[in-house]
Write a protein that holds these residues in place. Structure first.
Motif, PDB file in Angstrom:
ATOM      1  N   GLN A 103       0.819  -1.211   0.000  1.00 26.22           N
ATOM      2  CA  GLN A 103       0.000   0.000   0.000  1.00 26.22           C
ATOM      3  C   GLN A 103       0.859   1.270   0.000  1.00 26.22           C
ATOM      4  O   GLN A 103       0.484   2.279  -0.595  1.00 26.22           O
ATOM      5  N   TRP A 104       2.015   1.240   0.651  1.00 28.79           N
ATOM      6  CA  TRP A 104       2.877   2.419   0.658  1.00 28.79           C
ATOM      7  C   TRP A 104       3.303   2.788  -0.756  1.00 28.79           C
ATOM      8  O   TRP A 104       3.361   3.973  -1.096  1.00 28.79           O
ATOM      9  N   ARG A 105       3.579   1.769  -1.585  1.00 25.75           N
ATOM     10  CA  ARG A 105       3.987   2.043  -2.974  1.00 25.75           C
ATOM     11  C   ARG A 105       2.807   2.579  -3.772  1.00 25.75           C
ATOM     12  O   ARG A 105       2.969   3.486  -4.602  1.00 25.75           O
ATOM     13  N   MET A 106       1.628   2.047  -3.539  1.00 25.51           N
ATOM     14  CA  MET A 106       0.433   2.534  -4.225  1.00 25.51           C
ATOM     15  C   MET A 106       0.121   3.974  -3.820  1.00 25.51           C
ATOM     16  O   MET A 106      -0.237   4.815  -4.657  1.00 25.51           O
ATOM     17  N   GLN A 107       0.265   4.260  -2.530  1.00 25.63           N
ATOM     18  CA  GLN A 107      -0.008   5.628  -2.059  1.00 25.63           C
ATOM     19  C   GLN A 107       0.978   6.622  -2.647  1.00 25.63           C
ATOM     20  O   GLN A 107       0.604   7.745  -3.013  1.00 25.63           O
ATOM     21  N   ALA A 109       2.473   6.257  -5.551  1.00 19.53           N
ATOM     22  CA  ALA A 109       2.100   6.396  -6.959  1.00 19.53           C
ATOM     23  C   ALA A 109       0.903   7.331  -7.117  1.00 19.53           C
ATOM     24  O   ALA A 109       0.854   8.142  -8.043  1.00 19.53           O
ATOM     25  N   ALA A 110      -0.069   7.209  -6.208  1.00 16.10           N
ATOM     26  CA  ALA A 110      -1.234   8.098  -6.267  1.00 16.10           C
ATOM     27  C   ALA A 110      -0.831   9.553  -6.092  1.00 16.10           C
ATOM     28  O   ALA A 110      -1.530  10.460  -6.564  1.00 16.10           O
ATOM     29  N   GLY A 111       0.302   9.800  -5.435  1.00 10.92           N
ATOM     30  CA  GLY A 111       0.842  11.149  -5.302  1.00 10.92           C
ATOM     31  C   GLY A 111       1.871  11.468  -6.363  1.00 10.92           C
ATOM     32  O   GLY A 111       2.624  12.446  -6.235  1.00 10.92           O
ATOM     33  N   ASN A 112       1.929  10.634  -7.419  1.00 15.42           N
ATOM     34  CA  ASN A 112       2.860  10.817  -8.547  1.00 15.42           C
ATOM     35  C   ASN A 112       4.318  10.745  -8.109  1.00 15.42           C
ATOM     36  O   ASN A 112       5.180  11.436  -8.657  1.00 15.42           O
ATOM     37  N   GLU A 113       4.581   9.868  -7.141  1.00 17.34           N
ATOM     38  CA  GLU A 113       5.948   9.633  -6.679  1.00 17.34           C
ATOM     39  C   GLU A 113       6.295   8.154  -6.889  1.00 17.34           C
ATOM     40  O   GLU A 113       5.430   7.285  -6.804  1.00 17.34           O
ATOM     41  N   GLY A 114       7.563   7.887  -7.171  1.00 20.31           N
ATOM     42  CA  GLY A 114       8.020   6.515  -7.287  1.00 20.31           C
ATOM     43  C   GLY A 114       7.566   5.804  -8.541  1.00 20.31           C
ATOM     44  O   GLY A 114       7.599   4.572  -8.603  1.00 20.31           O
ATOM     45  N   ILE A 115       7.126   6.559  -9.560  1.00 17.35           N
ATOM     46  CA  ILE A 115       6.719   5.972 -10.836  1.00 17.35           C
ATOM     47  C   ILE A 115       7.496   6.660 -11.952  1.00 17.35           C
ATOM     48  O   ILE A 115       8.216   7.623 -11.727  1.00 17.35           O
ATOM     49  N   TYR A 116       7.350   6.147 -13.154  1.00 19.45           N
ATOM     50  CA  TYR A 116       8.051   6.724 -14.289  1.00 19.45           C
ATOM     51  C   TYR A 116       7.715   8.206 -14.429  1.00 19.45           C
ATOM     52  O   TYR A 116       6.566   8.619 -14.225  1.00 19.45           O
ATOM     53  N   GLY A 117       8.728   8.978 -14.805  1.00 23.94           N
ATOM     54  CA  GLY A 117       8.529  10.421 -14.899  1.00 23.94           C
ATOM     55  C   GLY A 117       7.399  10.815 -15.821  1.00 23.94           C
ATOM     56  O   GLY A 117       6.595  11.693 -15.507  1.00 23.94           O
ATOM     57  N   GLY A 118       7.314  10.156 -16.978  1.00 22.34           N
ATOM     58  CA  GLY A 118       6.240  10.478 -17.917  1.00 22.34           C
ATOM     59  C   GLY A 118       4.875  10.148 -17.367  1.00 22.34           C
ATOM     60  O   GLY A 118       3.898  10.875 -17.594  1.00 22.34           O
ATOM     61  N   LEU A 119       4.774   9.047 -16.616  1.00 17.58           N
ATOM     62  CA  LEU A 119       3.490   8.658 -16.034  1.00 17.58           C
ATOM     63  C   LEU A 119       3.118   9.606 -14.903  1.00 17.58           C
ATOM     64  O   LEU A 119       1.933   9.952 -14.732  1.00 17.58           O
ATOM     65  N   ALA A 120       4.110  10.042 -14.119  1.00 14.18           N
ATOM     66  CA  ALA A 120       3.842  11.015 -13.059  1.00 14.18           C
ATOM     67  C   ALA A 120       3.344  12.334 -13.653  1.00 14.18           C
ATOM     68  O   ALA A 120       2.394  12.941 -13.141  1.00 14.18           O
ATOM     69  N   ARG A 121       3.970  12.767 -14.723  1.00 16.91           N
ATOM     70  CA  ARG A 121       3.532  14.003 -15.382  1.00 16.91           C
ATOM     71  C   ARG A 121       2.107  13.849 -15.915  1.00 16.91           C
ATOM     72  O   ARG A 121       1.273  14.753 -15.792  1.00 16.91           O
TER      73      ARG A 121
END
Length: 397
Positions: A103-107, A109-121
């Motif tokens: 869940q920490w990784r999902m949370q 990602a929901a805040g646009n952290e810890g994912i690919y830069g393009g996907l966060a953007r």
């Protein structure tokens, strides 16, 4: 003073932790055997390449021998689901009990952290489309991304449509998950309709507690490992690791040791077996947990391994889809293999021995290929006498 362990013992410890320390089962292989492998490995990496068979099926074959692939398929669907999909060591099948630990990784990602830069953007700029796709899944799931008009991009990250990006963002954020697959295509649904209710409703641990538990899983799966090995298993960041290993050492879960020939200190799991002998024989997928961290494979087995799928054919050293071959406690050879399903043929395109491979390598490898041929339901096998082991293997085939 740290105990210094010899490398042959360390190899045996690692192999036993990965399930190679005992004979393959006889008789029918069922979910009980699957659960035992999962409890050891903690994950099965997923990959789309099907030159032989999809990568997540192979670790069970390597450890159990020929088994009904439906055992794994059935564990990933239905009310008695045993597995879910998420990003662990790359895309992976994970035991459902691991859902709260991710869940920490999902949370993030929901805040646009810890994912690919393009996907966060994309997550920051296209929130309204993401919510629209979420509503589609809520109303119509389980569904494939391709069922949304406009979602059929040209393939690959750069060819993804906006809709496909939205599905992927929602998956990273844990707001949708894989219900099942149609072929290799994911069918998405809401987690609360997929994850067993008692697991979905379980308390979510604090990130530090989740990281510590993931390290416990990694340490059990590896048996003995360096800091970087443990971090890599679930792709934790250095910040996520800070203080966690020290806590596990303090609790007695891990014992600091040195390995002769390794530059980094290592950690031995308290329950690791120290077998005097390993009698394994297995073909390994490129993404098997025993070898997916290439520097560890090199340290353990003196086996330099690189996947050459994206290397131009004329520049490949060993082949397109190369399987390491484990015999006893050593990786003794490798083979370029293809399952030609239309022709019903298992094609062994090239085989190469490692330095010091024993005389029986070709014969033992051939027996494992025969098991693989039967497991895949192929009518025959063809061995090309290519590579330094190829002529001997072809002569026996």
């Amino acid at each position: 003073m740290k105990e210094t362990l010899p490398l042959p013992l360390v190899r045996r410890i690692a192999l036993a932790a990965q399930g190679f320390g005992e004979a393959r089962p006889t008789g029918e292989i069922n979910r009980r055997h699957l659960n035992r492998v999962l409890s050891r490995l903690g994950l099965l990496q997923i990959d789309s390449v099907s030159a032989v068979v999809r990568a997540h099926y192979m670790p069970l074959f390597s450890r159990l021998g020929p088994y009904p692939m439906a055992v794994l398929d059935d564990a990933a669907i239905g009310r008695k689901r045993r597995l879910f999909e998420y990003w662990a060591h790359e895309a992976s099948f994970l035991p459902v009990e691991t859902w709260p630990l991710m869940q920490w990784r999902m949370q993030r990602a929901a805040g646009n952290e810890g994912i690919y830069g393009g996907l966060a953007r994309f997550g920051r700029e296209r929130a309204s489309l993401i919510e629209e796709i979420y509503r589609h899944v809520a109303d119509r799931g389980p569904m494939a991304a391709s069922e949304i008009d406009g979602a059929k991009g040209s393939g690959g990250w750069w060819g993804w449509s906006d809709e496909k990006h939205a599905f992927e963002w929602l998956f990273w954020a844990g707001r949708i998950t894989t219900h099942s697959r149609r072929g290799f295509q994911r069918l998405y649904d809401l987690p609360e309709r997929v994850i067993p209710r008692d697991i979905f409703d379980a308390p979510v641990p604090a990130p530090a507690d989740a990281h510590r538990e993931l390290l416990r899983i990694s340490a059990r799966a590896l048996g003995i490992a360096t800091h970087s090995d443990l971090r890599d298993y679930f792709r934790l960041s250095p910040a996520d690791m800070k203080g966690r290993l020290e806590e596990l050492v303090e609790e007695g879960e891990l014992l600091p040791v040195a390995v002769r020939g390794w530059k980094q200190p290592a950690y031995l799991h308290k329950d690791a077996r120290l077998p005097r002998r390993i009698r394994a024989r297995a073909l390994l997928a490129p993404f098997d947990p025993l070898v997916f961290e290439r520097s560890r494979a090199e340290r353990l087995f003196d086996f330099r391994y690189r996947i050459e799928i994206y290397t131009p054919a004329e520049k490949r050293q060993y082949g397109y889809y190369v399987l390491p071959f484990l015999l006893g406690d050593t990786i003794v050879a490798r083979a370029d293999v293809k399952a030609d399903r239309p022709a019903g043929v298992l094609r062994v395109l090239a085989t190469y021995a490692e330095p010091g491979a024993p005389p029986e390598t070709a014969a033992e490898m051939l027996e494992e290929f025969r098991l693989m041929q039967a497991w895949l339901g192929l009518e025959r096998m063809e061995v090309v006498p290519k590579g330094d082991l190829g002529p001997a293997l072809a002569a026996l085939a």
